[in-house]
Design a protein around this motif. Structure first.
Motif, PDB file in Angstrom:
ATOM      1  N   GLY A 184       2.562  -3.848 -16.274  1.00 55.10           N
ATOM      2  CA  GLY A 184       3.994  -2.900 -16.192  1.00 55.10           C
ATOM      3  C   GLY A 184       2.577  -1.363 -16.026  1.00 55.10           C
ATOM      4  N   ILE A 185       2.297  -0.772 -14.850  1.00 56.89           N
ATOM      5  CA  ILE A 185       1.271   0.298 -14.881  1.00 56.89           C
ATOM      6  C   ILE A 185       2.262   1.824 -14.924  1.00 56.89           C
ATOM      7  CG2 ILE A 185       0.472   2.107 -13.082  1.00 56.89           C
ATOM      8  CD1 ILE A 185       0.644  -1.053 -10.813  1.00 56.89           C
ATOM      9  N   MET A 186       1.712   1.663 -16.735  1.00 58.23           N
ATOM     10  CA  MET A 186       2.242   2.735 -17.682  1.00 58.23           C
ATOM     11  C   MET A 186       0.964   4.251 -17.092  1.00 58.23           C
ATOM     12  SD  MET A 186       3.621   1.603 -18.410  1.00 58.23           S
ATOM     13  CE  MET A 186       5.387   2.167 -19.540  1.00 58.23           C
ATOM     14  N   ALA A 187       1.133   4.618 -16.051  1.00 60.40           N
ATOM     15  CA  ALA A 187       0.197   6.226 -15.301  1.00 60.40           C
ATOM     16  C   ALA A 187       1.141   6.199 -13.478  1.00 60.40           C
ATOM     17  CB  ALA A 187      -0.825   4.951 -15.097  1.00 60.40           C
ATOM     18  N   VAL A 188       0.685   7.228 -13.559  1.00 56.03           N
ATOM     19  CA  VAL A 188       0.489   7.684 -12.374  1.00 56.03           C
ATOM     20  C   VAL A 188      -0.505   7.147 -10.927  1.00 56.03           C
ATOM     21  CG1 VAL A 188       2.810   9.227 -12.567  1.00 56.03           C
ATOM     22  CG2 VAL A 188       0.541   9.663 -12.877  1.00 56.03           C
ATOM     23  N   PRO A 189      -0.474   7.427  -9.968  1.00 53.37           N
ATOM     24  CA  PRO A 189      -1.490   7.441  -8.922  1.00 53.37           C
ATOM     25  C   PRO A 189      -2.762   7.638  -8.847  1.00 53.37           C
ATOM     26  CG  PRO A 189       0.655   7.130  -7.855  1.00 53.37           C
ATOM     27  CD  PRO A 189       1.356   7.429  -8.910  1.00 53.37           C
ATOM     28  N   ALA A 194      -0.394  -7.936  -6.575  1.00 56.78           N
ATOM     29  CA  ALA A 194       0.770  -7.335  -5.344  1.00 56.78           C
ATOM     30  C   ALA A 194       1.837  -5.974  -6.339  1.00 56.78           C
ATOM     31  CB  ALA A 194       2.085  -7.988  -5.827  1.00 56.78           C
ATOM     32  N   CYS A 195       1.843  -5.037  -5.055  1.00 56.20           N
ATOM     33  CA  CYS A 195       2.356  -3.719  -6.002  1.00 56.20           C
ATOM     34  C   CYS A 195       4.171  -3.635  -5.068  1.00 56.20           C
ATOM     35  CB  CYS A 195       1.057  -2.740  -6.056  1.00 56.20           C
ATOM     36  SG  CYS A 195       2.465  -1.686  -7.197  1.00 56.20           S
ATOM     37  N   LEU A 196       5.364  -3.837  -4.822  1.00 52.94           N
ATOM     38  CA  LEU A 196       5.901  -3.629  -4.073  1.00 52.94           C
ATOM     39  C   LEU A 196       6.417  -2.661  -4.624  1.00 52.94           C
ATOM     40  CD1 LEU A 196       5.316  -6.929  -1.993  1.00 52.94           C
ATOM     41  CD2 LEU A 196       5.052  -5.311  -0.963  1.00 52.94           C
ATOM     42  N   LEU A 223       0.625  -1.324   0.100  1.00 55.16           N
ATOM     43  CA  LEU A 223      -0.145   0.375   0.212  1.00 55.16           C
ATOM     44  C   LEU A 223       1.241   1.451   0.359  1.00 55.16           C
ATOM     45  CD1 LEU A 223      -2.677  -1.521   2.717  1.00 55.16           C
ATOM     46  CD2 LEU A 223      -3.371  -1.452   0.148  1.00 55.16           C
ATOM     47  N   GLY A 224       1.719   1.240  -0.687  1.00 55.97           N
ATOM     48  CA  GLY A 224       2.482   2.818  -1.386  1.00 55.97           C
ATOM     49  C   GLY A 224       1.988   3.240  -1.779  1.00 55.97           C
ATOM     50  N   ALA A 225       2.639   4.280  -2.768  1.00 53.88           N
ATOM     51  CA  ALA A 225       1.424   5.681  -3.736  1.00 53.88           C
ATOM     52  C   ALA A 225       0.653   4.450  -4.340  1.00 53.88           C
ATOM     53  CB  ALA A 225       2.091   6.013  -3.532  1.00 53.88           C
ATOM     54  N   MET A 226       1.176   3.627  -5.300  1.00 51.50           N
ATOM     55  CA  MET A 226       0.929   3.022  -6.058  1.00 51.50           C
ATOM     56  C   MET A 226      -0.506   2.202  -5.909  1.00 51.50           C
ATOM     57  SD  MET A 226      -0.611   2.907  -9.269  1.00 51.50           S
ATOM     58  CE  MET A 226       0.812   3.607 -10.118  1.00 51.50           C
ATOM     59  N   ASN A 236       1.559  -9.833 -10.744  1.00 52.34           N
ATOM     60  CA  ASN A 236       2.271  -9.210  -9.874  1.00 52.34           C
ATOM     61  C   ASN A 236       2.885  -7.444 -10.757  1.00 52.34           C
ATOM     62  OD1 ASN A 236       4.706  -7.819  -8.379  1.00 52.34           O
ATOM     63  ND2 ASN A 236       6.294  -9.138  -9.597  1.00 52.34           N
ATOM     64  N   LEU A 237       2.660  -6.499  -9.744  1.00 52.57           N
ATOM     65  CA  LEU A 237       2.343  -4.566 -10.686  1.00 52.57           C
ATOM     66  C   LEU A 237       3.637  -4.131 -10.394  1.00 52.57           C
ATOM     67  CD1 LEU A 237      -1.032  -4.571 -10.484  1.00 52.57           C
ATOM     68  CD2 LEU A 237      -0.235  -5.050 -12.599  1.00 52.57           C
ATOM     69  N   THR A 238       5.017  -5.242  -9.856  1.00 56.53           N
ATOM     70  CA  THR A 238       5.725  -3.611  -8.966  1.00 56.53           C
ATOM     71  C   THR A 238       6.799  -3.979  -9.953  1.00 56.53           C
ATOM     72  OG1 THR A 238       5.712  -5.557  -6.497  1.00 56.53           O
ATOM     73  CG2 THR A 238       8.326  -4.796  -7.588  1.00 56.53           C
ATOM     74  N   ASN A 239       7.708  -3.031 -10.599  1.00 57.68           N
ATOM     75  CA  ASN A 239       8.370  -3.026 -11.755  1.00 57.68           C
ATOM     76  C   ASN A 239       9.761  -3.230 -11.236  1.00 57.68           C
ATOM     77  OD1 ASN A 239      10.844  -1.234 -12.965  1.00 57.68           O
ATOM     78  ND2 ASN A 239       8.605  -0.838 -14.187  1.00 57.68           N
TER      79      ASN A 239
HETATM   80  N1  LIG Z   1       4.381   5.723  -7.756  1.00 57.41           N
HETATM   81  C1  LIG Z   1       4.408   5.799  -9.128  1.00 57.41           C
HETATM   82  O1  LIG Z   1       4.460   6.700 -10.140  1.00 57.41           O
HETATM   83  C2  LIG Z   1       4.329   4.334 -10.114  1.00 57.41           C
HETATM   84  C3  LIG Z   1       4.181   4.333 -11.372  1.00 57.41           C
HETATM   85  C4  LIG Z   1       4.473   2.580 -12.109  1.00 57.41           C
HETATM   86  C5  LIG Z   1       4.446   2.530 -11.502  1.00 57.41           C
HETATM   87  N2  LIG Z   1       5.232   2.135 -10.554  1.00 57.41           N
HETATM   88  C6  LIG Z   1       5.666   0.909  -9.516  1.00 57.41           C
HETATM   89  O2  LIG Z   1       4.720   0.183  -8.395  1.00 57.41           O
HETATM   90  C7  LIG Z   1       5.675  -0.005  -7.382  1.00 57.41           C
HETATM   91  C8  LIG Z   1       4.692   0.857  -6.379  1.00 57.41           C
HETATM   92  O3  LIG Z   1       5.106   1.357  -6.221  1.00 57.41           O
HETATM   93  P1  LIG Z   1       4.800   3.554  -4.596  1.00 57.41           P
HETATM   94  O4  LIG Z   1       5.177   4.194  -5.512  1.00 57.41           O
HETATM   95  O5  LIG Z   1       4.073   2.507  -4.516  1.00 57.41           O
HETATM   96  O6  LIG Z   1       6.311   2.451  -3.980  1.00 57.41           O
HETATM   97  P2  LIG Z   1       6.585   3.000  -2.750  1.00 57.41           P
HETATM   98  O7  LIG Z   1       5.324   4.550  -2.599  1.00 57.41           O
HETATM   99  O8  LIG Z   1       7.708   3.301  -2.398  1.00 57.41           O
HETATM  100  O9  LIG Z   1       5.432   1.705  -1.998  1.00 57.41           O
HETATM  101  C9  LIG Z   1       6.751   0.929  -2.036  1.00 57.41           C
HETATM  102  C10 LIG Z   1       6.112  -0.511  -0.978  1.00 57.41           C
HETATM  103  O10 LIG Z   1       6.535  -1.488  -1.448  1.00 57.41           O
HETATM  104  C11 LIG Z   1       6.741  -1.663   0.296  1.00 57.41           C
HETATM  105  N3  LIG Z   1       8.142  -2.056   0.847  1.00 57.41           N
HETATM  106  C12 LIG Z   1       9.487  -1.632   1.071  1.00 57.41           C
HETATM  107  N4  LIG Z   1      10.048  -2.908   0.915  1.00 57.41           N
HETATM  108  C13 LIG Z   1      10.018  -3.793   1.293  1.00 57.41           C
HETATM  109  C14 LIG Z   1       9.671  -5.203   2.297  1.00 57.41           C
HETATM  110  N5  LIG Z   1      11.052  -5.152   2.487  1.00 57.41           N
HETATM  111  N6  LIG Z   1       8.889  -5.503   2.572  1.00 57.41           N
HETATM  112  C15 LIG Z   1       7.486  -5.141   2.244  1.00 57.41           C
HETATM  113  N7  LIG Z   1       7.029  -4.525   1.839  1.00 57.41           N
HETATM  114  C16 LIG Z   1       7.953  -3.295   1.304  1.00 57.41           C
HETATM  115  C17 LIG Z   1       6.468  -1.136   0.847  1.00 57.41           C
HETATM  116  O11 LIG Z   1       5.576  -1.087   1.863  1.00 57.41           O
HETATM  117  P3  LIG Z   1       6.325  -0.003   3.776  1.00 57.41           P
HETATM  118  O12 LIG Z   1       4.552   0.983   3.338  1.00 57.41           O
HETATM  119  O13 LIG Z   1       6.229  -0.084   5.164  1.00 57.41           O
HETATM  120  O14 LIG Z   1       7.514   1.016   3.195  1.00 57.41           O
HETATM  121  C18 LIG Z   1       5.259  -0.126   0.638  1.00 57.41           C
HETATM  122  O15 LIG Z   1       3.881  -0.002   0.294  1.00 57.41           O
HETATM  123  C19 LIG Z   1       7.367  -0.053  -7.697  1.00 57.41           C
HETATM  124  O16 LIG Z   1       7.623  -1.206  -8.369  1.00 57.41           O
HETATM  125  C20 LIG Z   1       7.131   1.096  -8.601  1.00 57.41           C
HETATM  126  O17 LIG Z   1       8.493   1.122 -10.054  1.00 57.41           O
HETATM  127  C21 LIG Z   1       4.791   3.076  -8.983  1.00 57.41           C
END
Ligand SMILES: NC(=O)c1ccc[n+]([C@@H]2O[C@H](COP(=O)([O-])OP(=O)(O)OC[C@H]3O[C@@H](n4cnc5c(N)ncnc54)[C@H](OP(=O)(O)O)[C@@H]3O)[C@@H](O)[C@H]2O)c1
Length: 297
Positions: free
Chosen positions: A116-121, A63-65, A9-12, A89-92
């Motif tokens: 692969g997510i081609m978008a921002v949250p 999964a989105c980590l 539950l990060g930003a994405m 798995n939507l993790t990059n």
């Molecule tokens: N944001 C974007 O614009 C965007 C766009 C396209 C794709 N993505 C991809 O989506 C994925 C997530 O991005 P995001 O923006 O959500 O990143 P984020 O806000 O930094 O969130 C990261 C997530 O990973 C978790 N995490 C990190 N290390 C961990 C560990 N060791 N064990 C368990 N959980 C862990 C974090 O948990 P905690 O909350 O506990 O830290 C959080 O849920 C990435 O692969 C990113 O490349 C993001």
């Protein structure tokens, strides 16, 4: 049972879970830092105490980590619960990582889709949010409606590596554009031309450049780099000398554009001086891509 479980539950991940809830689906959540689930629980989601509980709650697990290592780490205690479920798995990551994770999921009896997510949250849940998928086709068909709540879902094929391949190709195209545009703004700014004043000229020019891409694609697919060439590489390399000199003369570092200059010089030295810009692809790839395509690979 929930319709879908969201791990991360990060930003994405939060945006994905919110879109699923908004579409009326029941959602179970897990995040390493439990506080991030609170706002979503207030909207009707259920917080699981462990990844295992979250996996057991739904047939579809998203999964989105941060990175793939994080996914393995998070799912390790839940790996035996994955049998009979679909892991999306939507993790990059890289194509190789996706293929390896598809194998990992298969040995646990799970169907696997990489994404692969081609978008921002803020775009998630809207038609503008393109999400690329590859891997188990039957799983994509079975869960297409749910995945459609996240954005425009596009399935690319059985090979799990295809979604990250296209994802990274699109992102590298974007960063290449940012490199040139950043340099252009720095150059015009060196004579105090405001970026916003230069912008209309820049966007018109980039629009014209985009119209050349179909010819470039045709040349790359056919290997025809030498017919009807209007801007050969020898001429381009000579002009590039001026790009570097002009930048340095204006007090702008050439570090963003220098790699292209090096590649042009390398191509001319390799005998592509009379060839089109598209031939530069031959300078950077080590796999005989066209031959493989022709062989049906
Ligand atoms: N944001 C974007 O614009 C965007 C766009 C396209 C794709 N993505 C991809 O989506 C994925 C997530 O991005 P995001 O923006 O959500 O990143 P984020 O806000 O930094 O969130 C990261 C997530 O990973 C978790 N995490 C990190 N290390 C961990 C560990 N060791 N064990 C368990 N959980 C862990 C974090 O948990 P905690 O909350 O506990 O830290 C959080 O849920 C990435 O692969 C990113 O490349 C993001």
């Amino acid at each position: 049972m929930s319709d879908v479980s969201v791990i991360g539950l990060g930003a994405m991940g939060s945006a994905l879970a919110a879109a699923l809830l908004k579409s009326g689906l029941s959602v179970t959540l897990w995040n390493r830092s439990p506080a991030k689930a609170e706002a979503l629980v207030a909207k009707g989601a259920v917080a699981a105490a462990s990844v295992k509980d979250a996996v057991e709650a739904s047939k579809l697990v998203v999964a989105c980590l941060l990175v793939y290592d994080t996914v393995y780490e998070a799912f390790e205690p839940a790996k035996d619960a994955l049998a009979g479920r679909t892991l999306v798995n939507l993790t990059n990551g890289t194509p190789a990582q996706a293929r390896e994770m598809a194998q990992w999921a298969a040995t646990r009896g799970a169907d696997y889709l990489d994404g692969g997510i081609m978008a921002v949250p803020p775009m998630i849940g809207q038609a503008e949010a393109l999400i690329l998928y590859s891997g188990a086709h039957a799983a994509f068909e079975a869960h297409g409606k749910t995945l459609g709540a996240l954005g425009a879902a596009k399935y690319l094929g059985d090979d799990a590596g295809l979604a990250p391949l296209h994802d990274i190709a699109l992102l590298t195209a974007m960063y290449g554009l940012f490199s040139g545009v950043t340099h252009a703004f720095a150059l015009t700014g060196s004579e105090t031309v405001p970026a916003e004043k230069f912008l209309p000229m820049l966007t018109n020019w980039l629009g014209a450049v985009m119209t050349w891409l179909p010819d470039m694609a045709r040349r790359i697919d056919s290997g025809d780099y030498r017919s009807d060439v209007v801007s050969n590489l020898e001429m381009q390399a000579a002009s590039f000398d001026n790009f570097i000199a002009a930048s340095e003369g204006q007090g702008v570092s050439s570090e963003l554009i220098a790699p292209m200059f090096q590649l042009l010089k390398k191509a001319v030295a390799a005998g592509y001086g009379d060839a089109d810009q598209a031939s530069l692809v031959e300078m950077i790839r080590t796999r005989p891509q066209v031959e493989r395509q022709r062989a049906g690979g």
